[in-house]
Design an enzyme around this catalytic site. Sequence first.
Site, short mmCIF file in Angstrom:
data_model
loop_
_atom_site.label_atom_id
_atom_site.label_comp_id
_atom_site.label_asym_id
_atom_site.label_seq_id
_atom_site.Cartn_x
_atom_site.Cartn_y
_atom_site.Cartn_z
N ASN A 84 0.81 -1.20 0.00
CA ASN A 84 0.00 0.00 0.00
C ASN A 84 0.84 1.25 0.00
O ASN A 84 0.96 1.95 -0.98
CB ASN A 84 -0.89 0.04 1.25
CG ASN A 84 -2.20 -0.65 1.02
OD1 ASN A 84 -2.96 -0.23 0.18
ND2 ASN A 84 -2.43 -1.72 1.75
N ASP A 85 1.43 1.51 1.16
CA ASP A 85 2.10 2.79 1.37
C ASP A 85 3.35 2.93 0.50
O ASP A 85 3.69 4.03 0.10
CB ASP A 85 2.43 2.94 2.85
CG ASP A 85 1.16 2.83 3.70
OD1 ASP A 85 0.11 3.30 3.22
OD2 ASP A 85 1.22 2.27 4.80
N VAL A 86 4.02 1.82 0.19
CA VAL A 86 5.28 1.93 -0.57
C VAL A 86 5.04 2.23 -2.04
O VAL A 86 5.98 2.41 -2.79
CB VAL A 86 6.16 0.67 -0.43
CG1 VAL A 86 6.57 0.45 1.02
CG2 VAL A 86 5.48 -0.56 -0.99
#
Lengths: 97, 459
Positions: B384-386
């Site tokens: 998600n965040d990466v």
Amino acid sequence: MEAVFLTFVFVLSIFLGFELISKVPSTLHTPLMSGSNAISGITLIGSLAAVKTDNVQIAIILGTLAVAFATVNVVGGYAVTDRMLGMFKKKDEGGAK
Amino acid sequence: MNIMTLGINFVYVISAVMFIFGLKMLSSPATARRGNLISALGMLLAIVVCLMNAGLDYKWIALGVFIGSVIGLVAAYKVEMTSMPEMVALFNGFGGIASLLLAWGEYHQHPELSVFIAVVTFLSAFIGGVTFSGSMVAFGKLAEKISSKAVVFSGQHIVNALILITAIGSGVIFAMNPADNYAFFMVIIAVSLIFGVTSVIPIGGADMPVVISLLNSYSGIAACAAGFVVNNNLLIVAGALVGASGIILTKIMCKAMNRSLGNVLFSGFGSKVQAAGDGPQGEIKPATAEDVYYILEAADTVAFVPGYGLAVAQAQHVVCELGELLEANGTEVMYAIHPVAGRMPGHMNVLLAEANVPYDQLVEMDDINPKMDTIDVCVVIGANDVVNPAALNDEGSPIYGMPIIETHRAKTVIVLKRSMNPGFAGIQNALFFGENSRMYFGDAKASIQALVAEFKGAE
């Protein structure tokens, strides 16, 4: 004097460690970690030497416990690192493609 | 120094050299396994000559070594590759407690310490204790025996500061007169164990790579301090190598998250969830297995971007199978790996290696990003965040500035996800609403199995 000498060894080792480790690619960071963790089980050497026949009761128990924990680190750490590294394979010649 | 101890110390030098060579050979996957073996032989050599010391009590040593070996071997061969972070955390903790026990045992036998030895005894016990209880908390979080969420309470910093002051205070009193201050040594041990818990409990699941590498460093420093206590060079050298290794990894992880170490340790990041309705909104375009199959089938280059979701779904084997089918179809396949994907440094690399993905297909973030425009399809699996473009273009985002894998620049992005829930950082991802994005909902393993079935059906 002894303290100065030991500190000398310590400082040089840190520099050596930085040189060595910064060359490890990120692909191998997990095995690096478990392998270096196995090395930190070196405490075992100190613990072995601490379990002496002329020891008082509590010291024997503490020493034996230290030996047991450090051995888990050494034996388990090296074994699992070996198992992991065995999985890293280069693409076989003549394989898919 | 008699001839025997001289000989033993000489062999310790050889051991140290073998550790150094072992670590040096870890710089390439081709030599790494041999390097590990050399390092292990160095350890064996050191243990054997150490046993030649006069006056050792072999029956107790044998008992300790036997118990430790059995536990270590069983754990090493039983552990699932997806559980590797827990296992490393656990072993780190054992290294720490061993150093604590060693320092305690030495002090118990010889309470008359010089100030210098008293200080290092204090450090060995304190760092060892923190490593142990901190690692146990990390283990609990990773194994989901306790909540992996950041646990933050008001006044946490003050409590931690008080604990640290108590530790240093007891350390000073202890070091001034070790022989008469056994009680203070006990206080040090108790405080160190509490401090390990209170310092790791506020750190959330996605920050674990930093915590694990930091604890790894601590276990080395504890061993190093123990080396000063028992006056042994080999412990100092080996401990310092491990300490340095952990610090470097910690630095790499922090850089990959664009956060300072202090920020990771003290901020309780991720404990605040963005209010619903905030962040990017837009239309999402769901895709079926058949749609994704046609996209992949037509692609010339495909990059898989794995994240923690892949580990949770145990999807590494099916991903590899899909990769092989794509290659058989003439597609160039690679795996783009973000340094903090997963729960420990290099976690994804190990999982993919387990599934027989050759390591020359694993590409680091800095190498894939310049090529991103030429890649036909990026398949994001449980990350998600990466891959969140907000890190590049939204200054208000909590992850602004963090380097990401720039999947949004690829021609097509397929995101495998269970639902639209945000990732660990609690922020919605603009990638999901992009023009070129398709959402493929479901469990990562089942979704990829469906794709594999499509490919096989087409043959």
